[in-house]
Design a protein around this motif. Structure first.
Motif, PDB file in Angstrom:
ATOM      1  N   ILE A  81      -7.333 -15.109 -39.329  1.00  0.00           N
ATOM      2  CA  ILE A  81      -8.647 -14.841 -38.765  1.00  0.00           C
ATOM      3  C   ILE A  81      -9.661 -15.849 -39.312  1.00  0.00           C
ATOM      4  O   ILE A  81     -10.555 -16.314 -38.596  1.00  0.00           O
ATOM      5  CB  ILE A  81      -9.084 -13.396 -39.075  1.00  0.00           C
ATOM      6  CG1 ILE A  81      -8.147 -12.415 -38.365  1.00  0.00           C
ATOM      7  CG2 ILE A  81     -10.530 -13.141 -38.652  1.00  0.00           C
ATOM      8  CD1 ILE A  81      -8.373 -10.965 -38.734  1.00  0.00           C
ATOM      9  N   GLU A  82      -9.484 -16.205 -40.571  1.00  0.00           N
ATOM     10  CA  GLU A  82     -10.379 -17.186 -41.189  1.00  0.00           C
ATOM     11  C   GLU A  82      -9.868 -18.614 -41.024  1.00  0.00           C
ATOM     12  O   GLU A  82     -10.664 -19.545 -40.807  1.00  0.00           O
ATOM     13  CB  GLU A  82     -10.534 -16.883 -42.681  1.00  0.00           C
ATOM     14  CG  GLU A  82     -11.162 -15.536 -42.989  1.00  0.00           C
ATOM     15  CD  GLU A  82     -11.213 -15.263 -44.480  1.00  0.00           C
ATOM     16  OE1 GLU A  82     -10.721 -16.106 -45.262  1.00  0.00           O
ATOM     17  OE2 GLU A  82     -11.743 -14.206 -44.872  1.00  0.00           O
ATOM     18  N   GLN A 125     -15.639 -10.291 -30.587  1.00  0.00           N
ATOM     19  CA  GLN A 125     -14.326 -10.862 -30.902  1.00  0.00           C
ATOM     20  C   GLN A 125     -13.295  -9.798 -31.260  1.00  0.00           C
ATOM     21  O   GLN A 125     -12.159 -10.127 -31.601  1.00  0.00           O
ATOM     22  CB  GLN A 125     -14.445 -11.848 -32.077  1.00  0.00           C
ATOM     23  CG  GLN A 125     -15.177 -13.130 -31.755  1.00  0.00           C
ATOM     24  CD  GLN A 125     -15.198 -14.065 -32.954  1.00  0.00           C
ATOM     25  OE1 GLN A 125     -16.159 -14.114 -33.715  1.00  0.00           O
ATOM     26  NE2 GLN A 125     -14.103 -14.797 -33.134  1.00  0.00           N
ATOM     27  N   ILE A 184      -8.157  -9.475 -32.653  1.00  0.00           N
ATOM     28  CA  ILE A 184      -9.319 -10.314 -32.928  1.00  0.00           C
ATOM     29  C   ILE A 184      -9.054 -11.690 -32.332  1.00  0.00           C
ATOM     30  O   ILE A 184      -8.010 -12.300 -32.580  1.00  0.00           O
ATOM     31  CB  ILE A 184      -9.598 -10.414 -34.436  1.00  0.00           C
ATOM     32  CG1 ILE A 184      -9.976  -9.029 -34.970  1.00  0.00           C
ATOM     33  CG2 ILE A 184     -10.703 -11.414 -34.729  1.00  0.00           C
ATOM     34  CD1 ILE A 184     -10.318  -8.999 -36.451  1.00  0.00           C
ATOM     35  N   HIS A 215     -14.013  -8.331 -41.166  1.00  0.00           N
ATOM     36  CA  HIS A 215     -13.387  -9.642 -40.982  1.00  0.00           C
ATOM     37  C   HIS A 215     -14.401 -10.768 -40.744  1.00  0.00           C
ATOM     38  O   HIS A 215     -14.004 -11.912 -40.482  1.00  0.00           O
ATOM     39  CB  HIS A 215     -12.402  -9.573 -39.812  1.00  0.00           C
ATOM     40  CG  HIS A 215     -11.222  -8.688 -40.073  1.00  0.00           C
ATOM     41  ND1 HIS A 215     -10.268  -8.973 -41.029  1.00  0.00           N
ATOM     42  CD2 HIS A 215     -10.839  -7.506 -39.510  1.00  0.00           C
ATOM     43  CE1 HIS A 215      -9.356  -8.024 -41.039  1.00  0.00           C
ATOM     44  NE2 HIS A 215      -9.673  -7.118 -40.129  1.00  0.00           N
ATOM     45  N   ARG A 216     -15.692 -10.418 -40.789  1.00  0.00           N
ATOM     46  CA  ARG A 216     -16.774 -11.402 -40.644  1.00  0.00           C
ATOM     47  C   ARG A 216     -16.647 -12.193 -39.340  1.00  0.00           C
ATOM     48  O   ARG A 216     -16.664 -13.429 -39.332  1.00  0.00           O
ATOM     49  CB  ARG A 216     -16.807 -12.337 -41.861  1.00  0.00           C
ATOM     50  CG  ARG A 216     -17.095 -11.605 -43.165  1.00  0.00           C
ATOM     51  CD  ARG A 216     -17.260 -12.567 -44.331  1.00  0.00           C
ATOM     52  NE  ARG A 216     -16.022 -13.268 -44.633  1.00  0.00           N
ATOM     53  CZ  ARG A 216     -15.054 -12.771 -45.386  1.00  0.00           C
ATOM     54  NH1 ARG A 216     -15.179 -11.577 -45.914  1.00  0.00           N
ATOM     55  NH2 ARG A 216     -13.965 -13.467 -45.634  1.00  0.00           N
ATOM     56  N   VAL A 217     -16.524 -11.440 -38.259  1.00  0.00           N
ATOM     57  CA  VAL A 217     -16.469 -12.043 -36.925  1.00  0.00           C
ATOM     58  C   VAL A 217     -17.483 -11.330 -36.031  1.00  0.00           C
ATOM     59  O   VAL A 217     -18.022 -10.282 -36.384  1.00  0.00           O
ATOM     60  CB  VAL A 217     -15.055 -11.936 -36.298  1.00  0.00           C
ATOM     61  CG1 VAL A 217     -14.026 -12.686 -37.134  1.00  0.00           C
ATOM     62  CG2 VAL A 217     -14.637 -10.469 -36.129  1.00  0.00           C
ATOM     63  N   ALA A 253     -15.410  -5.797 -37.268  1.00  0.00           N
ATOM     64  CA  ALA A 253     -16.161  -7.055 -37.192  1.00  0.00           C
ATOM     65  C   ALA A 253     -16.812  -7.369 -38.525  1.00  0.00           C
ATOM     66  O   ALA A 253     -16.804  -8.521 -38.994  1.00  0.00           O
ATOM     67  CB  ALA A 253     -17.204  -6.965 -36.079  1.00  0.00           C
ATOM     68  N   HIS A 283     -10.984 -14.866 -29.323  1.00  0.00           N
ATOM     69  CA  HIS A 283     -12.140 -15.435 -28.627  1.00  0.00           C
ATOM     70  C   HIS A 283     -12.764 -14.364 -27.734  1.00  0.00           C
ATOM     71  O   HIS A 283     -12.046 -13.556 -27.120  1.00  0.00           O
ATOM     72  CB  HIS A 283     -11.689 -16.629 -27.801  1.00  0.00           C
ATOM     73  CG  HIS A 283     -12.805 -17.372 -27.160  1.00  0.00           C
ATOM     74  ND1 HIS A 283     -13.347 -16.998 -25.942  1.00  0.00           N
ATOM     75  CD2 HIS A 283     -13.495 -18.470 -27.563  1.00  0.00           C
ATOM     76  CE1 HIS A 283     -14.316 -17.834 -25.617  1.00  0.00           C
ATOM     77  NE2 HIS A 283     -14.427 -18.738 -26.584  1.00  0.00           N
ATOM     78  N   LEU A 341      -8.318 -18.990 -36.263  1.00  0.00           N
ATOM     79  CA  LEU A 341      -9.139 -18.667 -35.088  1.00  0.00           C
ATOM     80  C   LEU A 341     -10.329 -19.607 -34.883  1.00  0.00           C
ATOM     81  O   LEU A 341     -10.612 -19.990 -33.736  1.00  0.00           O
ATOM     82  CB  LEU A 341      -9.627 -17.220 -35.165  1.00  0.00           C
ATOM     83  CG  LEU A 341      -8.575 -16.119 -35.002  1.00  0.00           C
ATOM     84  CD1 LEU A 341      -9.255 -14.758 -34.935  1.00  0.00           C
ATOM     85  CD2 LEU A 341      -7.735 -16.343 -33.762  1.00  0.00           C
ATOM     86  N   PRO A 342     -11.061 -20.003 -35.934  1.00  0.00           N
ATOM     87  CA  PRO A 342     -12.206 -20.882 -35.691  1.00  0.00           C
ATOM     88  C   PRO A 342     -11.834 -22.221 -35.066  1.00  0.00           C
ATOM     89  O   PRO A 342     -12.631 -22.814 -34.329  1.00  0.00           O
ATOM     90  CB  PRO A 342     -12.798 -21.080 -37.099  1.00  0.00           C
ATOM     91  CG  PRO A 342     -12.375 -19.861 -37.853  1.00  0.00           C
ATOM     92  CD  PRO A 342     -10.992 -19.566 -37.346  1.00  0.00           C
TER      93      PRO A 342
END
Length: 363
Positions: free
Chosen positions: A207-208, A85, A238, A79-81, A76, A240, A211-212
């Motif tokens: 992921i960047e 997630q 990774i 990957h800055r999540v 986390a 929701h 996903l958002p």
């Protein structure tokens, strides 16, 4: 037959792992053979990771952390999540199996390009799902055709990118276009088992970048390939928090060993990351060298974004496989289609190129 196994099991397509070097050597009466069949990292384990594994082995009498919390936290952060997630499983394929268990009912449709990772039809059969396959175009995915194959019955779309066995990759723009065309209640799997070997500038980090905007996307990755932990079976997903929560509900108890968890944590440390970068650079240099040499010899090599190369020799696939194996080089054939060859050490790759040069693409 003992008992009454499910009807689906009787006709189940079997996942066939690559032949071992020992099997090939014994069958062909060779002193030794080299395995270039399973896309493994040919390098020895990173010293810092091997040390962590040795220390972790002292605790093998205890159960590991079922939720792999330290690994989740490290991923986390990396990957800055959010922590909710991230899930950890028995390789990326283990996480995919959990997705089938948590989302796919009998009769549901699962869409994926073909040829691709051989476990996809196996998981569909086990789940009594209907596999909807979309042909490749020039050995790559046709994502417009994938989108067109989606129906109201579709539960999952699976995209292995880079693709196994062809080594081709989907651009970020292509993935975004597909996700925009697919209903939000369909999970789109972006399986990036070979992510660390991708050099195509058109491929950004989903992921960047994905996903958002698309909560129905799920990114899978593994420590088996670039990190060289294939024997320990640890990967992650990774996505929701709602998807991750569903995956966690069906996870087998203690599915990821404590040794694997400690190896993954050690692999994410700065020292290991620097060592890994050097090793990946070496593999990429070999990929370029081997591909160029094959092309010069006249072989129809597909440009690869993974740690293997693919020769679409079609009807000559089995003949090429046997010829190479008789010279102590174990590869992975796909009858009537092609041969996938994992990149080995420079010395092993030299041996491969010498063998290929002895009989040439015409056989």
């Amino acid at each position: 037959m003992i008992g009454r196994p499910r009807a689906a099991v009787a006709s189940l397509p079997e996942y066939k792992p690559g032949r071992s070097a020992a099997q090939a050597a014994a069958e062909h009466n060779l002193a030794e053979a080299v395995k270039l069949a399973s896309n493994e990292n040919a390098n020895d384990p990173l010293p810092s990771v091997a040390k962590a594994v040795a220390e972790a082995a002292l605790g093998m009498n205890r159960y590991p952390d079922h939720r792999c919390m330290e690994v989740r936290e490290a991923l986390a952060d990396r990957h800055r999540v959010g922590l909710d997630q991230v899930t950890v499983g028995s390789g990326s394929v283990g996480v995919l199996q959990q997705l089938f268990a948590s989302y796919v009912d009998p009769g549901d449709e699962v869409v994926y390009p073909w040829r691709s990772f051989e476990v996809h039809p196996v998981f569909c059969a086990v789940s009594a799902a209907r596999a909807v396959t979309v042909p490749l175009v020039d050995h790559a995915f046709d994502l417009d055709a994938v989108a067109a194959a989606v129906t109201d019955a579709t539960k999952i779309v699976i995209l292995s990118t880079p693709n196994n066995p062809t080594g081709t990759v989907c651009s970020t723009a292509e993935l975004q276009r597909l996700l925009a065309a697919v209903p939000d209640d369909i999970i789109v799997v972006i399986d990036e088992a070979y992510r660390e070997f991708v050099t195509d500038p058109a491929v950004a980090d989903p992921i960047e970048g994905i996903l958002p905007e698309h909560p129905n996307a799920l990114v899978l990755r593994t420590f088996s390939k670039a990190y060289g932990l294939a024997n320990l079976r640890v990967g992650y997903g990774i996505g929701h928090p709602g998807v991750i929560g569903a995956l966690d509900k069906v996870a087998l108890p203690f599915i990821v060993s404590g040794i694997a968890q400690d190896a993954a944590l050690a692999s994410l440390e700065p020292q290991a990351a620097a060592e890994l970068g050097e090793r990946v650079a070496g593999i990429l240099a070999e990929r370029e060298r081997v591909s160029a040499a094959m092309d010069e010899q006249g072989w129809p090599v597909v440009p690869s974004q993974a740690n293997f190369v693919y020769l679409p020799v079609r009807a000559g696939a089995m003949d090429l496989f046997v010829r190479l194996e008789k010279q102590g080089l174990v590869t992975r054939p796909f009858e009537g289609e092609g041969v996938r060859i994992s990149l080995g050490t420079p010395e092993q790759n030299d041996r491969l190129l010498a063998a290929l040069g002895t009989f040439g693409p015409a056989g």
